[in-house]
Design a protein around this motif. Structure first.
Motif, mmCIF file in Angstrom:
data_model
loop_
_atom_site.group_PDB
_atom_site.id
_atom_site.type_symbol
_atom_site.label_atom_id
_atom_site.label_comp_id
_atom_site.label_asym_id
_atom_site.label_seq_id
_atom_site.Cartn_x
_atom_site.Cartn_y
_atom_site.Cartn_z
ATOM 1 N N ALA A 194 0.505 -5.617 2.158
ATOM 2 C CA ALA A 194 0.450 -6.004 0.744
ATOM 3 C C ALA A 194 0.830 -4.837 -0.159
ATOM 4 N N PHE A 195 0.301 -3.650 0.130
ATOM 5 C CA PHE A 195 0.654 -2.474 -0.666
ATOM 6 C C PHE A 195 2.153 -2.192 -0.567
ATOM 7 N N GLY A 196 2.699 -2.323 0.652
ATOM 8 C CA GLY A 196 4.129 -2.086 0.836
ATOM 9 C C GLY A 196 4.978 -3.060 0.045
ATOM 10 N N ALA A 197 4.535 -4.324 -0.018
ATOM 11 C CA ALA A 197 5.267 -5.330 -0.777
ATOM 12 C C ALA A 197 5.255 -4.998 -2.273
ATOM 13 N N VAL A 198 4.131 -4.473 -2.754
ATOM 14 C CA VAL A 198 4.048 -4.068 -4.164
ATOM 15 C C VAL A 198 5.059 -2.966 -4.455
ATOM 16 N N VAL A 199 5.184 -2.010 -3.529
ATOM 17 C CA VAL A 199 6.141 -0.918 -3.709
ATOM 18 C C VAL A 199 7.568 -1.450 -3.726
ATOM 19 N N LEU A 200 7.889 -2.361 -2.812
ATOM 20 C CA LEU A 200 9.235 -2.935 -2.787
ATOM 21 C C LEU A 200 9.536 -3.695 -4.078
ATOM 22 N N GLY A 201 8.523 -4.401 -4.579
ATOM 23 C CA GLY A 201 8.731 -5.183 -5.790
ATOM 24 C C GLY A 201 8.849 -4.342 -7.050
ATOM 25 N N SER A 202 8.085 -3.253 -7.118
ATOM 26 C CA SER A 202 8.064 -2.434 -8.334
ATOM 27 C C SER A 202 9.076 -1.300 -8.315
ATOM 28 N N GLY A 203 9.414 -0.831 -7.114
ATOM 29 C CA GLY A 203 10.339 0.281 -7.002
ATOM 30 C C GLY A 203 9.693 1.646 -7.123
ATOM 31 N N HIS A 204 8.367 1.689 -7.204
ATOM 32 C CA HIS A 204 7.653 2.971 -7.271
ATOM 33 C C HIS A 204 6.289 2.834 -6.608
ATOM 34 N N ILE A 205 5.622 3.988 -6.369
ATOM 35 C CA ILE A 205 4.327 3.952 -5.680
ATOM 36 C C ILE A 205 3.144 4.132 -6.629
ATOM 37 N N TRP A 206 3.396 4.296 -7.919
ATOM 38 C CA TRP A 206 2.293 4.531 -8.855
ATOM 39 C C TRP A 206 1.305 3.359 -8.868
ATOM 40 N N SER A 207 1.823 2.130 -8.810
ATOM 41 C CA SER A 207 0.932 0.971 -8.854
ATOM 42 C C SER A 207 -0.006 0.931 -7.650
ATOM 43 N N VAL A 208 0.534 1.235 -6.447
ATOM 44 C CA VAL A 208 -0.341 1.191 -5.265
ATOM 45 C C VAL A 208 -1.266 2.397 -5.216
ATOM 46 N N CYS A 209 -0.862 3.510 -5.809
ATOM 47 C CA CYS A 209 -1.800 4.638 -5.936
ATOM 48 C C CYS A 209 -3.004 4.210 -6.770
ATOM 49 N N GLY A 210 -2.739 3.538 -7.890
ATOM 50 C CA GLY A 210 -3.822 3.038 -8.730
ATOM 51 C C GLY A 210 -4.601 1.933 -8.058
ATOM 52 N N LEU A 211 -3.905 1.005 -7.406
ATOM 53 C CA LEU A 211 -4.559 -0.111 -6.728
ATOM 54 C C LEU A 211 -5.480 0.373 -5.622
ATOM 55 N N HIS A 212 -4.996 1.290 -4.812
ATOM 56 C CA HIS A 212 -5.779 1.861 -3.713
ATOM 57 C C HIS A 212 -6.986 2.626 -4.257
ATOM 58 N N SER A 213 -6.762 3.430 -5.299
ATOM 59 C CA SER A 213 -7.857 4.208 -5.904
ATOM 60 C C SER A 213 -8.920 3.291 -6.493
ATOM 61 N N GLY A 214 -8.468 2.277 -7.251
ATOM 62 C CA GLY A 214 -9.410 1.352 -7.872
ATOM 63 C C GLY A 214 -10.195 0.560 -6.853
ATOM 64 N N TRP A 215 -9.525 0.129 -5.780
ATOM 65 C CA TRP A 215 -10.207 -0.621 -4.722
ATOM 66 C C TRP A 215 -11.302 0.228 -4.071
ATOM 67 N N ASN A 216 -10.971 1.472 -3.717
ATOM 68 C CA ASN A 216 -11.954 2.340 -3.062
ATOM 69 C C ASN A 216 -13.108 2.697 -3.994
#
Length: 233
Positions: A194-216
């Motif tokens: 799911a995180f990888g799909a977000v990166v492919l869709g957005s073109g950057h990793i900032w969203s998954v950095c925030g998503l991962h941080s917020g989840w934890n």
């Protein structure tokens, strides 16, 4: 990665095993997060070294455009923070959790507010720790590994390599966590996809950095849930 940190600091294999044994005996997220002020810069250094020296590309090419930093990270963090709350509310509705006094980490027991459990100072330390830990993992896995899979496969866009390989590595990174087994391994692979799909869709990793941080942070500190077998008691 932990081994690289120990070797960089002049440690040994015995140091690594002792640290892992302590984490298994006392599964506290704080023990793990204490490593990341050192591990984070070391991981950034080696990622930058390999990207520039062997790939002949800039670090920004790993999905780090500054233009998306603030909005991407904050948006992802907000989603990640709320998502464990949905799980908690479902647990309350089904009786898995209650609001009675007791152990907030045991099924059927109490859920206390983060300020009751940790205090403001500890919350801020955990917040910083989870941001550093999550962003470091995303830089290595979704940034370096997944980006190289994309460049290697090129126009074919073979999603098995682009999404599954980084997700499996992401799951293996959690292999030394307490309670790691078949089901947690599969769950971690799925969230990695799911995180990888977000990166492919957005073109950057900032969203998954925030998503991962917020989840934890949300799961462990705000909603009182165990995080990969680790707690914030």
């Amino acid at each position: 990665v932990v081994l690289v940190v120990l070797l960089t600091l002049g440690g040994s294999g015995d140091d690594l095993m002792n640290a892992l044994e302590r984490m298994q005996e006392e599964p506290d997220a704080g023990i793990l997060l204490a490593v990341y002020p050192v591990l984070g810069p070391v991981a950034w250094f080696w990622t930058s070294f390999f990207r520039r020296r062997f790939d002949r590309c800039s670090m920004e090419s790993l999905g780090l455009p500054r233009v998306h930093l603030r909005r991407g990270f904050l948006g992802g963090f907000a989603v990640g923070l709320v998502a464990p709350g949905v799980i908690t509310l479902l647990g309350l509705a089904t009786g898995v959790y209650t609001l009675a006094q007791g152990d907030p980490f045991a099924p059927g027991e109490a859920l206390r507010t983060p300020f009751e459990r940790l205090g403001l100072g500890s919350l801020l330390l955990f917040l910083g720790g989870f941001i550093l830990q999550s962003s470091t993992e995303e830089l290595v896995v979704r940034g370096y590994v997944q980006r190289n899979m994309v460049e290697w496969k090129g126009p074919s866009r073979n999603l098995v390599w682009i999404l599954i390989v980084p997700a499996v590595l992401f799951s293996l990174f959690h292999g030394f966590n307490p309670s790691y087994g078949a089901l947690p391994a599969v769950n971690t692979v799925l969230i990695g996809v799911a995180f990888g799909a977000v990166v492919l869709g957005s073109g950057h990793i900032w969203s998954v950095c925030g998503l991962h941080s917020g989840w934890n942070f949300g799961g462990a500190c705000v909603w009182s849930l165990p995080l990969s077998g680790l707690t914030t008691r």
